[in-house]
Scaffold this motif. Sequence first.
Motif, mmCIF file in Angstrom:
data_model
loop_
_atom_site.group_PDB
_atom_site.id
_atom_site.type_symbol
_atom_site.label_atom_id
_atom_site.label_comp_id
_atom_site.label_asym_id
_atom_site.label_seq_id
_atom_site.Cartn_x
_atom_site.Cartn_y
_atom_site.Cartn_z
ATOM 1 N N SER A 427 0.673 -1.192 -0.002
ATOM 2 C CA SER A 427 0.099 0.096 -0.076
ATOM 3 C C SER A 427 0.860 1.253 -0.088
ATOM 4 O O SER A 427 2.080 1.150 0.426
ATOM 5 N N LYS A 428 0.235 2.401 -0.136
ATOM 6 C CA LYS A 428 1.167 3.712 0.001
ATOM 7 C C LYS A 428 1.649 3.894 0.988
ATOM 8 O O LYS A 428 2.851 4.209 1.311
ATOM 9 N N ALA A 429 1.065 3.464 2.251
ATOM 10 C CA ALA A 429 1.470 3.699 3.510
ATOM 11 C C ALA A 429 2.522 2.777 3.749
ATOM 12 O O ALA A 429 3.516 3.160 4.377
ATOM 13 N N GLN A 430 2.446 1.543 3.391
ATOM 14 C CA GLN A 430 3.620 0.687 3.486
ATOM 15 C C GLN A 430 4.976 1.113 2.633
ATOM 16 O O GLN A 430 6.095 1.032 3.228
ATOM 17 N N LEU A 431 4.951 1.447 1.356
ATOM 18 C CA LEU A 431 5.797 2.012 0.678
ATOM 19 C C LEU A 431 6.581 3.358 1.395
ATOM 20 O O LEU A 431 7.854 3.312 1.498
ATOM 21 N N PHE A 434 9.253 3.152 4.174
ATOM 22 C CA PHE A 434 10.632 3.057 3.709
ATOM 23 C C PHE A 434 11.344 4.132 3.033
ATOM 24 O O PHE A 434 12.469 4.399 2.923
ATOM 25 N N PHE A 435 10.567 5.195 2.939
ATOM 26 C CA PHE A 435 10.905 6.428 2.299
ATOM 27 C C PHE A 435 11.097 7.575 3.186
ATOM 28 O O PHE A 435 10.423 7.782 4.055
ATOM 29 N N THR A 436 12.181 8.195 3.143
ATOM 30 C CA THR A 436 12.363 9.486 3.795
ATOM 31 C C THR A 436 12.842 10.716 2.921
ATOM 32 O O THR A 436 13.343 10.618 1.916
ATOM 33 N N ASP A 437 12.666 11.879 3.510
ATOM 34 C CA ASP A 437 13.072 13.160 3.006
ATOM 35 C C ASP A 437 14.338 13.341 2.584
ATOM 36 O O ASP A 437 15.265 12.666 3.381
ATOM 37 N N LEU A 485 16.658 -4.481 -2.691
ATOM 38 C CA LEU A 485 15.811 -3.287 -2.064
ATOM 39 C C LEU A 485 14.327 -3.680 -2.556
ATOM 40 O O LEU A 485 13.462 -3.141 -1.619
ATOM 41 N N GLU A 486 14.082 -3.967 -3.696
ATOM 42 C CA GLU A 486 12.730 -4.220 -4.100
ATOM 43 C C GLU A 486 12.173 -5.514 -3.081
ATOM 44 O O GLU A 486 11.137 -5.237 -2.915
ATOM 45 N N ARG A 487 13.021 -6.478 -2.812
ATOM 46 C CA ARG A 487 12.429 -7.430 -1.741
ATOM 47 C C ARG A 487 12.226 -6.753 -0.386
ATOM 48 O O ARG A 487 11.120 -6.974 0.123
ATOM 49 N N LYS A 488 13.094 -5.874 -0.014
ATOM 50 C CA LYS A 488 12.930 -5.416 1.348
ATOM 51 C C LYS A 488 11.788 -4.655 1.480
ATOM 52 O O LYS A 488 11.155 -4.812 2.522
ATOM 53 N N ILE A 489 11.148 -3.688 0.589
ATOM 54 C CA ILE A 489 10.173 -2.755 0.658
ATOM 55 C C ILE A 489 8.884 -3.588 0.225
ATOM 56 O O ILE A 489 7.885 -3.113 0.223
#
Length: 494
Positions: A427-431, A434-437, A485-489
């Motif tokens: 989901s967007k929230a799950q993605l 893993f993302f930061t500014d 990285l794709e697996r991790k997220i």
Amino acid sequence: MFLENLKQLLSNKEHPAPTTTEKEIREKEKELGIDLPESVRQLYLNVSTKDPLFSNCFMIPVDEWMPRTVDDRSDLYQVLPIFAGEKTAFGPAVSVEPKDTFTNTSTYSNFAHKENRKVYGLSFNSKFPKRNPQKPIPIKKNIYIRSISNIMLPLIASQIAKNAKSIILADYDASFEGYEWFKKAFTPLPDQKDLTPYADVCRYNGDPSVWALNNYDFIRVSFDLPNCYDWVVWADSDQPLEKLIKESGIRFEWYRSQNGNVTPTKTEPVKEIRKIPKERPLLSIAPILKYIHDFAGITGTYTTKEQIEKAEKRLGNELPLPLKEFYEYLPNEYFTTYNTIRRISNLRKRKNGKIVFLEENQYVFLASVEIGSCYVYEMETDDDDKIWNPVGILDGYLAAEFLQCIIEDKLPGLSMGEWCSSNIKPSKAQLLSFFTDIEGISDKIAEGNKFHLYDVCHKEGIALYNEENNYLLLYAKGEDNLIELERKIGLTDD
């Protein structure tokens, strides 16, 4: 493999017998001092240069072959034109030399080493110099370099499609409703399987008389197929296409029909109407550009502060800060890898005050700035009214453009994964967990723009995310790191 595919393409109709002989080809190769790709040899030995299927381009006879020099700004290629249309010619590169010592963003390093060598096909201006045959010809700005065999098949298919009795069209994008159905329903020709999103030339599994062609830029621009659509599907009659439409449940547009079929509604795609972003002060993007620059490890020749100041003096105004920073951090060698960035010395102020700095790679639109405005404006090149629409805020727009400029050139050691709404599992929230500014800036400059830049997993990657359409580009240092990285997220299974 190429010959097998060629024969499949030509199997539905009778064609005149080829007149070119192996001896003629060998003698011409010796005369010109070149070694032709085997696929080009097979083409001439199996297709007549006088075949009527070539309706808006022609196959250049062997006795008229003449190598030409093609300039793509980074390299000079010796190319043998084998097809020519009114505006565009096409042929294999037989040699290449870099124009300068910077080779990271050119194809020279691959071409120069036999173990990595590919036979590239290039598309270029067909108005050949007459007085000086070796005067460099500009490469088409919307064309990227691909293997010769993987261009000749769709090029020939485009001519067959032009002459087909029945044609339907589909507009593909990341949200195309028939994405999964299309992949399952059509089988690519064998040597087209590695191409994306499906393949260039495909055959319908439900009826082998139905073919589909990815309407790539070099085909639709060069050889006049409908340029509003990404897929052309054709057959010798309406019946198999009517059946395909019924079975798929997908909306296709009729382009040519034997039975008077028409699409019930307007055939032109509805243009997306974007809400005008709210004005805000522009921010410095130097820290985020440096972050991307260092992550990618790029080098090259840079626009100097003195060159920027000289341009500003000529224009009579100071350029917006983000645009100056964009020029300072983007090496000149990357100005044509994605879209075409106009060099600082070529910036001009139009009568309406707009300063055009970018041409989209298919020349669909131009992008400009206006002194005193935070907006970036785009104008579609086929718009008779020449309206400049504000499409985003300049700082965030340029930061996203910067990333795509340097990654599009497939830098050694960098890999990219592309994900659209139909195949993003988290989901967007799950993605976003893993993302930061990036540098305390990317969240702020995303305001008013469709793309959002993120650091992924503490400098393991960079993400360019369109949150509106759930469309994601993910960049990492090397294929193994990208896969991990794709697996991790959660984009792929363990």
